[in-house]
Design a protein around this motif. Structure first.
Motif, PDB file in Angstrom:
ATOM      1  N   THR A  10       0.868  -1.189   0.000  1.00 29.40           N
ATOM      2  CA  THR A  10       0.000   0.000   0.000  1.00 29.40           C
ATOM      3  C   THR A  10       0.890   1.219   0.000  1.00 29.40           C
TER       4      THR A  10
ATOM      5  N   GLN B  62      -0.019   4.279  -1.508  1.00 36.11           N
ATOM      6  CA  GLN B  62      -0.695   5.536  -1.782  1.00 36.11           C
ATOM      7  C   GLN B  62      -1.316   6.042  -0.488  1.00 36.11           C
ATOM      8  N   GLY B  63      -0.796   7.160  -0.017  1.00 41.49           N
ATOM      9  CA  GLY B  63      -1.281   7.703   1.251  1.00 41.49           C
ATOM     10  C   GLY B  63      -2.667   8.298   1.101  1.00 41.49           C
ATOM     11  N   THR B  64      -3.398   8.336   2.211  1.00 38.34           N
ATOM     12  CA  THR B  64      -4.760   8.854   2.203  1.00 38.34           C
ATOM     13  C   THR B  64      -4.756  10.315   2.659  1.00 38.34           C
TER      14      THR B  64
ATOM     15  N   THR C 191       3.106   8.525   2.685  1.00 39.86           N
ATOM     16  CA  THR C 191       3.912   7.640   1.838  1.00 39.86           C
ATOM     17  C   THR C 191       4.914   8.422   1.004  1.00 39.86           C
TER      18      THR C 191
ATOM     19  N   GLN D  64      -3.079   4.297   4.335  1.00 31.64           N
ATOM     20  CA  GLN D  64      -2.579   4.231   2.975  1.00 31.64           C
ATOM     21  C   GLN D  64      -3.211   3.034   2.291  1.00 31.64           C
TER      22      GLN D  64
END
Lengths: 407, 712
Positions: free
Chosen positions: B416, B418-420, B436, B567
């Motif tokens: 994972t 892709q950070g949120t 990330t 993420q």
């Protein structure tokens, strides 16, 4: 060097005969120890926990003669004693019970820093896999070393009410009558003697003339008279054994509990119809199936008590349910004497159980069904009319009658 | 030699007891105090037998066999003693078995039912001894004790600990410690041998470790069960205690190819379940792994599995812990593996998600090198190609397509990355970063600007990684705000403490109100407004409800805000696979996805979890893919030498009070200035001492389990 292990642990906590002899002859014992060392023997002496002063006195006297000596605690492992060897090592035990120390293996455990665990393989392997040494009793060692002059054996005589006297020497071949004479009890009143552990045998009155066999060892002899109840005697003996039981075997721990519980019930008026049959069933099996001799001996004592005193014990729970000797408190009852009661009513007021019938100028009467034997009525009576009776009960009217005496 | 037991001819050896001979022949002789691993005492009188026609019964546990011996187990005299002894035991044992935790597995219960006896006719009275729950791990319910002494012998003779013994009390003999002190005070080593040998419900495991829903092994050795990869924890600690780091490393390598990484950054569920934690603190299991990796010499490599080549090819997309683990085991099974990695270097989250001060490059490089090298070249392959080919810088957008490009199976282990970003007001402002990207940039050496103050939003490990990275990059003040109150934050306690030491200012239990625009620099972050939470819960519709403290607003002037609130995987929506919860790939227990031949493992399936969890998934994926390719799915490796289990652990007064040893950690003022690893590996002496704190719970599994009569 040879090692000699000498056991001064008392068989009875109340009759520490070996220790008493050591204390009495500490100087000579020290001399004997020094001689033993000179003859090539190392000594390990086992003393009870409370005997530290005697141990100090003894080791000081030995050290004064130039022999290496040390005092260790029973909880110290043997390795420590081995690491710092001395010709005479005195081990102070940490426990205060006694029977178990007649078992060599058990006593030897103490030298390994363990608790005394008995076994029927006397003299075989110990807890830690080492060979258990053969132990010599303190009295035998003192006698062998010439510290004790006589040929007899020392015992503490226990009076009918349970007091331990200072040990006396019984000559070889002494009879029961000799013990009775030494005890100061009127021979006519003697019911039996009990030769204590490990002999553990009753000598009935009829056999007092015969020589006593004390070869198995015996530190205390108790004298029972006609005023002693033998159920109560067994109750006390069994309870004493319960304190000695080590718990390692079922017949020892549970068998002795059954015996103690049943005699406890019998003397407190809770005996059951087949109690002696139950014990008669248990004891022969128990005698053969304990690990060590301690509780097996109780089983044999119980069997002998049933043979000799069965009727007296049975009377507690059959028929009129009495304690024939009158000793057992639970069988004592309170009565108001017609010859003394003035009908004052003080006893009736003192009774919390509503067990007394009567009115002014009438002889009061105790309803035995309700009475709890608390004794308040006897305290309250100024005329000595309330009496406590054992086996023989005074005659009293069934219900209040007019007083024959007056205040 | 031969003898007969109840008329049956039985073979026995010189020196055996009658009881042992009967046990070996599968003939049941009742016994309670006898135990196969303990010296006999002959106290319970259950094993009475009559020998050679004698009427006086003897104990089978203490009687040695001889040639031609005739043993009668149920001679009337033997039965009489046996039954009377059992009646006496039962007379003082609690009458009702139904409330006892040993109900149905109790040797006493089994035996009296076999014999059909009851204590009627004897004086009945159970001896009430209060249940003692004051000790860690072991509960004493001595009202059920029958004084068989197995526990005492196990403690004294089998283990040499000498804590339990027979004790005198007013009510009779009971088992306990000298002076009736607690087990810790007495020097108990909590090996559990007493629990193991107790034939009744007198000495039992505490409730937590006697969970009927779990297997016996999980209850007895919870560290091993708690580890997702089931590393044999007590065994490698034993090796370290013996100074045998090579064997320790081999034991670890039997389950995971990443001891260096796990010894640094594992979330160590093993320690959470370590029974020592009930006494004082768990054993430092995680750091012992690093010690093993530090001191080993690579002996394990000699026995690595190299099955003949199968001619099959597997593509692994992603070179993180899940991907590389699967690659390693698949190579061992003879498959040629190609690992595609979108980034410049392999390692996945280990490299790009965890800062260098926790997971330094050289250790990671060494570990990955080990995996690639030990997997080896394709022996028997004329091209001499390595079994694992690592292709970095290659992003695979359509993993499924690899099946038509010469690969027989594909494993997606993307992780994972892709950070949120939350839709908080102001999230589009300049100076707002995402976890990330921020961490990866720092790791790649072209870090993002952190001049001024930084606020990190989030309360997990990644949030701390961001905050502590920002400090190291020279930020002025670094704040952290998270919804959770401190006790329920997901970050590990040592991260919270160490972060605080380095200067992270924590605002726990705060809601994120607004990222405020700077007055001086329009379009740029100027501050962060957060609000103290009074209460946070989920309502009956499972919706999150937040109640705020009135007037609990707090404005933190800052120049940068970093979202560290989660993420997710990148690019999965385009892969044509069934997804769940948004971008996560649906995979079953065997890691198979909705497309045949395509498997998925690690965070891309489970969501962001743990390194060890990803490794465990990698193992599962390797097993499944091997099976899919026609193999047997057995990826087991035997790398370690067999170790002796010494049951005699000996006395160690004060054992339960020995504190947990921690690795040396650099001073906060110094470590906040650089990205070097600040935690040292254990030295030899410390590794040994800490490993020596292990309770060796697994020794219990070596104790012979007596059979109940219906198991003969």
């Amino acid at each position: 060097m040879d090692k000699l292990y000498v056991n001064f642990m008392p068989q009875y906590a109340d009759a520490p005969v070996s220790l008493w002899l050591l204390r009495k002859h500490v100087g000579e014992a020290a001399k004997a120890a020094v001689e033993a060392v000179a003859a090539g023997t190392q000594l390990r002496l086992l003393l009870p926990a409370g005997a530290s002063e005697t141990a100090a006195e003894l080791t000081a006297a030995i050290a004064a003669a130039g022999v290496g000596t040390r005092v260790v605690r029973g909880s110290d492992p043997d390795d420590e004693a081995e690491a710092k060897p001395a010709d005479v090592i005195v081990t102070l035990n940490r426990a205060d019970f006694g029977f178990v120390y007649t078992n060599d293996r058990a006593a030897a455990q103490v030298f390994s820093g363990n608790k005394p665990v008995p076994a029927h393989h006397n003299g075989e392997v110990t807890y830690d896999g080492k060979m258990a040494p053969k132990l010599v009793s303190g009295e035998a060692w003192l006698r062998g070393a010439g510290v004790l002059a006589g040929e007899g054996t020392y015992v503490s005589i226990v009076s009918p009410d349970g007091a331990y006297a200072e040990p006396v020497e019984l000559a070889a071949g002494a009879t029961g009558a000799d013990v009775v004479a030494a005890s100061g009890v009127d021979a006519a009143e003697v019911k039996a003697l009990y030769l204590g552990f490990p002999t553990s045998v009753f000598v009935p009155a009829a056999k007092l003339g015969e020589p006593l066999d004390l070869s198995a060892g015996c530190d205390a002899i108790r004298v029972y008279t006609t005023k002693n109840c033998m159920a109560a005697a067994m109750d006390r003996i069994a309870k004493g054994w319960r304190k000695e039981s080590c718990g390692h075997c079922v017949f020892g721990h549970e068998g002795s509990w059954q015996i103690a519980t049943i005699f406890g019930d019998i003397v407190s008026k809770r005996g059951q119809a087949n109690d002696l049959d139950t014990l008669g069933n248990l004891c022969p099996v128990m005698a053969k199936n304990t690990i060590c001799d301690v509780d097996a001996t109780l089983a044999r004592t119980t069997q002998q008590a049933i043979e000799l005193f069965g009727d007296e014990i049975r009377a507690h729970y059959t028929g009129a349910k009495t304690c024939p000797s009158g000793e057992c408190a639970a069988y004592k009852t309170y009565h108001i004497l017609v010859s003394k009661c003035v009908g004052c009513g003080e006893c009736l007021k003192a009774c919390d159980d509503g067990a007394i019938l009567g009115k002014a100028d009438f002889v009061h009467v105790i309803n035995q069904a309700k009475c709890t034997q608390c004794g308040q009525c006897r305290e309250a009576c100024k005329y000595g009319a309330v009496v406590r009776a054992g086996a023989k009960k005074p005659k009293t009217p069934p219900r209040p009658i007019p007083c024959r005496v007056h205040a | 030699m031969k003898l007969t037991i109840d008329g049956r001819e039985v073979e026995a050896c010189e020196g055996q007891t009658v009881l042992q001979a009967a046990e070996d022949a599968g003939i049941f002789i009742p016994h309670l105090c006898a135990h196969p691993d303990l010296e006999p005492v002959g106290g319970c009188r259950q094993c009475m037998v009559c020998v050679d026609g004698a009427t006086e019964p003897v104990c089978a546990c203490e009687t040695l066999v001889h040639e031609g011996m005739a043993v009668e187990v149920h001679a009337p005299e033997a039965d009489r003693v046996r039954k009377m002894a059992m009646q006496l035991i039962l007379a003082t044992h609690p009458a009702d078995c139904s409330g006892c935790p040993k109900f149905g597995i109790c040797e006493l219960q089994s035996m009296y039912q076999f014999m059909g006896v009851s204590p009627q006719g004897w004086r009945l009275k159970s001896r009430p001894v209060p249940t003692d729950e004051s000790n860690p791990l072991i509960t004493h319910m001595f009202t059920r004790c029958i004084r068989c002494g197995r526990c005492v012998r196990a403690c004294r003779e089998m283990r040499g600990v000498k804590v339990l013994d027979y004790q005198r009390t007013e009510e009779g003999i009971r088992i306990g410690t000298d002076g009736h002190v607690s087990l810790v005070e007495a020097g108990c080593r909590f090996c559990g041998a007493c629990v193991e040998v107790c034939p009744t419900g007198s000495i039992i495991d505490v409730l937590k470790y006697s969970d009927p829903a779990k297997s016996r092994e999980s209850n007895v050795v919870p560290c091993r069960a708690a580890c997702p990869a089931h590393i044999n924890v007590p065994e490698y600690l034993r090796a370290i205690r013996e100074g045998d780091y090579d064997n320790a490393a081999s034991i670890i390598h039997e389950r995971v190819p990443f001891p260096e990484a796990l010894g640094r950054v594992c979330t160590h569920a093993c320690e959470t379940d370590c029974k020592h934690g009930e006494i004082n603190q768990p054993v430092s299991i995680c750091k012992e792994k690093r010690a093993a990796a530090t001191f080993e010499s690579g002996e394990w490599k000699a026995n690595v599995r190299h099955d003949p080549l199968t001619g099959k090819r597997v593509a692994v997309v992603g070179s993180g812990p899940a991907g590389l683990t699967a690659a390693y085991y698949l190579a061992g099974k003879g498959h040629a593996v190609t690992v595609f990695e979108a980034n410049e270097k392999a390692g996945g989250q280990l490299r790009y998600g965890i800062p260098a001060y926790r997971m330094p490059d050289d250790a990671l490089d060494h570990e990955i090198q080990n995996i690639l090298e030990t997997a080896g070249s394709g022996e028997g392959d004329p091209t001499g190609a390595p079994r694992i080919e690592l292709r970095c810088g290659e992003r695979v957008a359509q993993p499924k397509d690899l099946l038509s490009q010469g690969f027989d199976a594909v494993l997606i282990a993307l992780g994972t990355h892709q950070g949120t970003v939350l839709p908080t007001k102001g999230h589009e402002l300049e100076g707002v970063y995402v976890n990330t990207a921020f961490l990866k940039a720092a790791r790649e050496g072209h870090h993002m600007d952190v001049s001024g103050n930084v606020v990190v939003l989030g309360g997990g490990s990644v949030a701390y990684d961001c905050a502590r990275t920002a400090i190291r990059l020279g930020a002025n003040e670094v704040h952290m705000a998270c919804l959770e109150a401190r006790p329920v934050m997901t970050a590990a306690l040592d991260e919270i403490v160490e972060g605080g030491e380095e200067g992270v200012i924590l605002h726990d239990a705060y809601g994120f109100d607004e990222i405020m625009e700077s007055a001086e620099k329009p379009g740029h972050v100027g501050g962060m407004r957060i609000r103290k939470i009074a209460k946070f819960y989920f309502d009956e519709n499972h919706r999150a409800v937040t109640e705020f403290v009135p007037g609990g607003e707090l404005e933190i002037p800052c120049d940068h805000v970093i979202f560290a609130v989660g993420q997710k995987p990148e690019g999965t929506t385009e892969m044509g696979l069934e997804l769940t919860h948004g971008p996560y790939i649906v995979a079953d227990a065997t890691c198979a996805t909705s497309a045949e031949g395509v498997f998925a493992a690690g965070d891309v399936v489970t969501g962001t979890k743990t390194i060890i969890g990803a490794i465990a998934q990698g193992r599962t994926a390797a097993e499944s893919i091997d099976r899919y390719l026609g193999g047997d799915g057995d990826i087991t490796e035997h790398l370690a030498r067999a170790q002796r289990h010494d049951p005699f652990i000996g006395r160690r007064p004060g054992f339960g009070k020995e504190p947990r040893l921690e690795p040396k950690v650099g001073a906060a003022a110094e470590r906040r200035t650089h990205f070097c690893q600040y935690e040292e590996a254990f030295d030899d002496a410390t590794a040994h001492a800490e490993a020596d704190r292990c309770l060796q719970c697994d020794l219990r599994l070596d104790v012979t389990r007596p059979r109940l009569w219906n198991e003969y």
